[in-house]
Design a protein around this motif. Structure first.
Motif: not given
Length: 567
Positions: A255-262, A426-431
């Motif tokens: 939930i709220l992931a903001y990186e390309v982990n896959f 991809l970048l973003g905020t998890k906060g």
């Protein structure tokens, strides 16, 4: 004056590879600002302190991608020419208070940031002068370490310690308060060497063996990847792919992931887990769950059902001991760097799970995907207005290689569903605190230019987030950054409508609202142009490809206002 504490601070930063200082200055920062004038540091002005903090965080997050690309298995990021650290300087208690919103976002996003602030001279603080406050206590909840430099003799050691703390896993912000008399004090000291930055290690071999056994014996394994995977770079993402393929597992982002982990185009990728509890609980209804590098795998409101089944066999892998077993029991816990743990785990699982069993599991993944896709197709337009999915498809057609910096709360899920993201794209905020996306886009653009890359930086920023800090565009234009900002404009805080329905029951469009809709609407293009950027409003959905294409080709900062429906 001779060589001062401010000079020593600047020299220390430069000796570690810092090239940019983001900030908004005040009187207690003037000694430092004079030292910057005589240095090689480039000062990046933000018109609001939170803009400076968000830009420093976005810069650090993108520089981490560059550092990962420059390293191999035997070298740490600090031993390369790329220092994945953002540095920002604010002004006293008022300025620090302004910057706490994005300091919080940086903390949750694991952004390695050194935040500093000037403060009153030590022999004047007892007078409670204007703008004074306990800066260390203010920053402490949102940092790994918060301290005041009380003597110039302590400065080089505290700066070294702060930088190392920010960069050591789990990465995150640190804070140093800098009294003006310490900045002005003369000294004969020199910067301390930074030394090697450690990783979180390879993990306990026995625990990795237990994790391999759990995946081998699983009936329906599900892997949930957190952003710590993407932060470790393309090699970690590739290792996650190897593990998933070896296990035949269904794969989700936390939930709220903001990186390309896959890679989001991979067959086994089945999307980011929803902030809506029923959908996430259904996705994690499995006998074996493997959580890798997770930190935000929980919902905003109290779930109406357990997200993780009581009888699920849970494996946790993380670089941060705090995250092991935090949101669900850890039947097997591996404390280590995902980039080091996953390859070994993948090898063990590949040797233990035979081809037929793997194919049986993959058939289950395909059936799950078909069931989820049934009846869920979203059209490009509704009643002559572009959908969020339609906008995401335009990105896929026109900007497949762009670096996307996203803070579009309800428009991000369609983007992740429709756009085939690769590692470090991809970048973003998890906060979840609004006002991060536009400053972070500026910071990422600074980092991209510094790296000499030609990748377009595309800020995908919802209208609610954009309106927090539209003055960020002044920074983009002042420093001649090449930045395209696309605003999915639905003229309301849609997430609050959806959460109203989640809390109260019913459909979001059945309620009346106060303080949630932007009526009258804000002239987003006029706002952009007032800060020196170019602005475009999409006139027709049929022009979306051409409009975004022209914006990407435009030199400098440009904002594209795209009216969308809430679909």
């Amino acid at each position: 004056m001779g060589y001062t504490g401010a000079d020593l601070l600047v020299d220390s930063l430069e000796s570690y590879g810092v090239t940019h200082l983001f900030g908004n200055p005040g009187t207690t920062e003037l000694p430092l600002m004079q030292s910057v004038v005589d240095s090689e540091l480039e000062y990046v002005l933000g018109l609001h302190e939170d803009v400076a903090v968000g830009a420093a965080a976005g810069y650090a997050m993108r520089r981490r991608h560059h550092a990962n690309a420059a390293t191999d298995e035997t070298r740490s990021a600090a031993q390369t020419d790329v220092l994945p650290l953002g540095v920002a300087n604010l002004h006293l208690a008022g300025g620090l208070a302004h910057g706490l919103g994005n300091l919080y976002n940086a903390k949750i996003s694991g952004a390695p940031v050194l935040l500093t602030a000037g403060t009153h001279s030590r022999d004047f603080q007892q007078e409670e002068p204007i703008l004074s406050g306990d800066l260390v206590s203010m920053a402490e909840p949102f940092t790994k370490w918060s301290a005041e430099v009380k003597d110039v003799a302590a400065l080089p050691r505290m700066v070294r310690r702060a930088v190392r703390t920010a960069l050591t896993p789990p990465t995150g912000p640190v804070f140093l308060s800098l009294p003006v008399d310490v900045q002005q004090a003369e000294t004969e000291q020199s910067p301390e060497r930074l030394g090697q930055i450690p990783t979180a290690g390879r993990g306990d071999a026995d625990a990795i063996g237990e994790a391999a056994t759990a995946l081998t014996n699983a009936e329906e394994p599900v892997i949930v990847l957190g952003d710590e995977v993407g932060r470790r770079g393309s090699e970690a993402v590739a290792a996650a792919v190897e593990l998933a393929e070896a296990a035949g597992a269904r794969v989700h982002n936390e939930i709220l992931a903001y990186e390309v982990n896959f890679p989001t185009g991979h067959e086994q990728w089945q999307g980011v887990l929803s902030t809506k509890a029923p959908a996430t609980a259904a996705a994690m209804e499995a006998d074996t769950l493997v959580f890798v590098g997770c930190s935000t795998n929980t919902t905003v409101t109290r779930p109406t059902r357990r997200l993780v089944p009581d009888d699920a066999n849970c494996v946790h892998i993380a670089a941060d001991a705090w995250e092991l077993g935090k949101h669900a029991p850890a039947d097997t816990a591996v404390l280590g760097d995902p980039a080091a743990v996953l390859p070994e785990l993948a090898d063990r699982v590949a040797a233990a799970v035979d081809k037929d069993e793997r194919e049986r599991r993959l058939e289950g993944v395909r059936a799950w995907a078909e069931n989820e896709a049934a009846g869920s197709a979203t059209p490009e337009t509704v009643d002559g207005t572009l959908t969020k999915a339609g906008l995401a498809r335009a990105f896929r057609r026109v900007a497949p290689d762009a670096l996307v910096v996203s803070e579009a709360i309800t428009a991000s899920p369609p983007l992740l569903d429709e756009f085939p993201f690769e590692a470090a794209q991809l970048l973003g905020t998890k906060g979840g605190g609004l006002g991060y996306g536009l400053p972070a886009s500026v910071g990422a653009a600074v980092a991209e230019r510094e790296a000499g890359g030609d990748r377009s930086v595309l800020g995908y920023v919802g209208d609610g987030s954009y309106l927090y800090y539209p003055q960020t565009l002044y920074t983009a234009t002042r420093y001649d950054l090449d930045l395209t900002v696309v605003i999915p404009d639905n003229q309301n805080y849609r997430i609050l409508k959806e959460n109203t329905a989640a809390l109260m029951g019913g459909d979001p469009d059945e309620f009346d609202y106060a303080g949630i809709e932007f009526e009258p609407p804000v002239d987003l293009v006029g706002s952009a142009e007032a800060h020196g950027a170019s602005g475009i409003t999409l006139e027709s959905p049929s022009e979306i490809d051409e409009t975004i294409g022209e914006a990407l080709e435009h030199e400098g900062a440009v904002v594209v206002d795209v009216p969308v429906v809430d679909r």
